[in-house]
Enzyme design. Structure first.
Site, PDB file in Angstrom:
ATOM      1  N   GLY A   1      -7.661  -6.552  10.603  1.00  0.00           N
ATOM      2  CA  GLY A   1      -6.485  -5.903  11.149  1.00  0.00           C
ATOM      3  C   GLY A   1      -6.211  -6.367  12.555  1.00  0.00           C
ATOM      4  N   ARG A   2      -7.000  -5.879  13.505  1.00  0.00           N
ATOM      5  CA  ARG A   2      -6.730  -6.141  14.917  1.00  0.00           C
ATOM      6  C   ARG A   2      -6.641  -7.635  15.241  1.00  0.00           C
ATOM      7  NH1 ARG A   2     -11.303  -2.030  17.134  1.00  0.00           N
ATOM      8  NH2 ARG A   2     -12.380  -3.004  15.376  1.00  0.00           N
TER       9      ARG A   2
ATOM     10  N   TYR B   1      -5.720  11.013   4.221  1.00  0.00           N
ATOM     11  CA  TYR B   1      -4.379  11.295   3.708  1.00  0.00           C
ATOM     12  C   TYR B   1      -4.509  12.017   2.358  1.00  0.00           C
ATOM     13  CZ  TYR B   1      -2.986   8.349   7.594  1.00  0.00           C
ATOM     14  OH  TYR B   1      -2.821   7.839   8.861  1.00  0.00           O
TER      15      TYR B   1
ATOM     16  N   GLN C   1       0.841  -1.195   0.000  1.00  0.00           N
ATOM     17  CA  GLN C   1       0.000   0.000   0.000  1.00  0.00           C
ATOM     18  C   GLN C   1       0.880   1.251   0.000  1.00  0.00           C
ATOM     19  OE1 GLN C   1      -1.888   1.671   3.553  1.00  0.00           O
ATOM     20  NE2 GLN C   1      -3.858   1.135   2.656  1.00  0.00           N
TER      21      GLN C   1
ATOM     22  N   ARG D   1      -7.830   1.822  -1.900  1.00  0.00           N
ATOM     23  CA  ARG D   1      -8.553   1.812  -0.632  1.00  0.00           C
ATOM     24  C   ARG D   1      -9.233   3.158  -0.412  1.00  0.00           C
ATOM     25  NH1 ARG D   1      -6.818   0.487   5.734  1.00  0.00           N
ATOM     26  NH2 ARG D   1      -8.244  -1.290   5.844  1.00  0.00           N
TER      27      ARG D   1
END
Length: 375
Positions: free
Chosen positions: A323-324, A183, A103, A230
């Protein structure tokens, strides 16, 4: 078993056929060697541990230049001293039969002069916000940013292209453009942060111009079928906002659909960074975007085994990124398939540190896992 089967059936994602649909989400873990943002051996261990035959991993936001950086210790790929570390990561995933996308990110206004080489962070427009960056002094308020001059934009697009070429040369299988979480790409897309009046601002057709140029730069290196994007509809990370998020994000999905990309990766708005904003909130973004994007959709943000099975079965998403749960369960696809209890994640180890809480989580031996599943 019929419900579970679909989450664990093969699927073609761009140029590749994956053997299951459990994806490792990109997570900023701040484990590079300083100075120089050198990918560390423990990063290769981390990604190698979580690789699986025919599984997809997406590597944490990799900054494309020094001014693109936001967090001390985060990944980047802009100098030759980083090549060997990235090759080791790609090799570790491939050794277990997995696929790995890198990414690529530019932090834009979410940064600090200690991270950008002393220059002001850049953005489409100057819109002050209460954000933080991670520097040698810890988490600090972001530095004041400045608006990009129009003649500077092609240079940033070229940095995306060069980073994509570096990822190809290092042995990766594809790249993902980080167009989410407030971002730089997201800052251009959403009108809360883009107040430009030139060719990159105003109507949505102009606000996606930077996204368009960045995507086409990645495609020029990889081909569309090895590029993903994404996005984070109605996301709150980074002080981002839009006056008409549904219209904006549906336009983005339709716009990206024309390229034949490998996938669209969608963060559910119930998640902000590493935290759940809205407990019990059902996934809404992928269902909304499904009619607008004909390729594979990866859903991310707050999924467990049951909800992952359900969303794939319903057809709202084709794959689910974790993710987590993946931080503490290196064999997560196996555990989900066999309904083995998950090891709790350690939030204190998310943002930087050593091997503790990073690469020291054991995988369950298949024989033991099989017994546990049967029991």
């Amino acid at each position: 078993m019929s419900n579970l089967a679909k989450l664990f059936t093969p699927i073609k994602v761009g140029a590749y056929t994956l053997s299951h649909r459990v994806v490792l989400a990109p997570m900023t873990r701040l484990r590079t060697i300083q100075p120089g943002d050198i990918p560390s051996p423990m990063m290769a261990d981390f990604y190698g541990q979580r690789a699986s035959q025919g599984g997809l991993e997406i590597i944490e936001g990799v900054s494309i230049s020094i001014p693109a950086r936001s967090y001390l210790g985060a990944a980047s790929f802009y100098h030759d001293g980083q090549v060997e570390g990235w090759k080791a990561i790609a090799d570790a995933v491939h050794a277990k039969g997995g696929r790995v996308f890198m990414q690529l990110i530019h932090g834009g206004r979410q940064s600090h002069i200690d991270m950008t080489g002393g220059v002001a962070p850049v953005a489409p427009s100057v819109v002050p916000f209460d954000g933080v960056a991670l520097t040698k002094d810890g988490w600090v308020p972001v530095s004041p940013h400045r608006a990009l001059e129009i003649e500077e934009i092609p240079g940033i697009v070229e940095e995306f292209r060069v980073a994509a070429q570096r990822a190809l040369d290092a042995g990766f299988d594809g790249v993902e453009l980080h167009g989410a979480n407030g971002y730089l790409v997201d800052q251009f897309i959403q009108d809360g942060t883009n107040k430009r009046t030139d060719a990159y601002g105003g109507p949505i057709e102009n606000r996606v111009r930077f996204l368009k140029e960045a995507v086409e730069a990645l495609i020029s290196v990889w081909g569309a079928d090895r590029v993903g994007v994404r996005i984070s509809p109605s996301g709150e990370w980074g002080g981002i906002s839009d006056s008409d998020p549904e219209a904006t994000i549906s336009y983005v999905a339709q716009f990206l659909d024309q390229y034949g990309l490998a996938y669209l990766h969608v963060i559910e708005p119930r998640i902000k960074g590493d935290s759940t904003l809205h407990e019990g909130h059902p996934p809404v973004a992928v269902k909304f975007l499904r009619p607008h994007f004909s390729g594979p959709i990866i859903a991310a943000g707050g999924f467990d085994r049951e909800s992952a099975i359900h969303i794939v079965e319903a057809g709202d998403a084709d794959l689910v990124a974790f993710g987590r749960h993946f931080t503490s369960n290196p064999d997560l696809p196996y555990r989900l398939k066999h309904n083995v209890p998950l090891t709790p994640y350690v939030r204190d180890a998310f943002w930087g540190g050593n091997e503790k809480g990073y690469t020291d989580f054991p995988a369950i031996e298949p024989a033991t896992a099989g017994l546990a599943a049967t029991a």
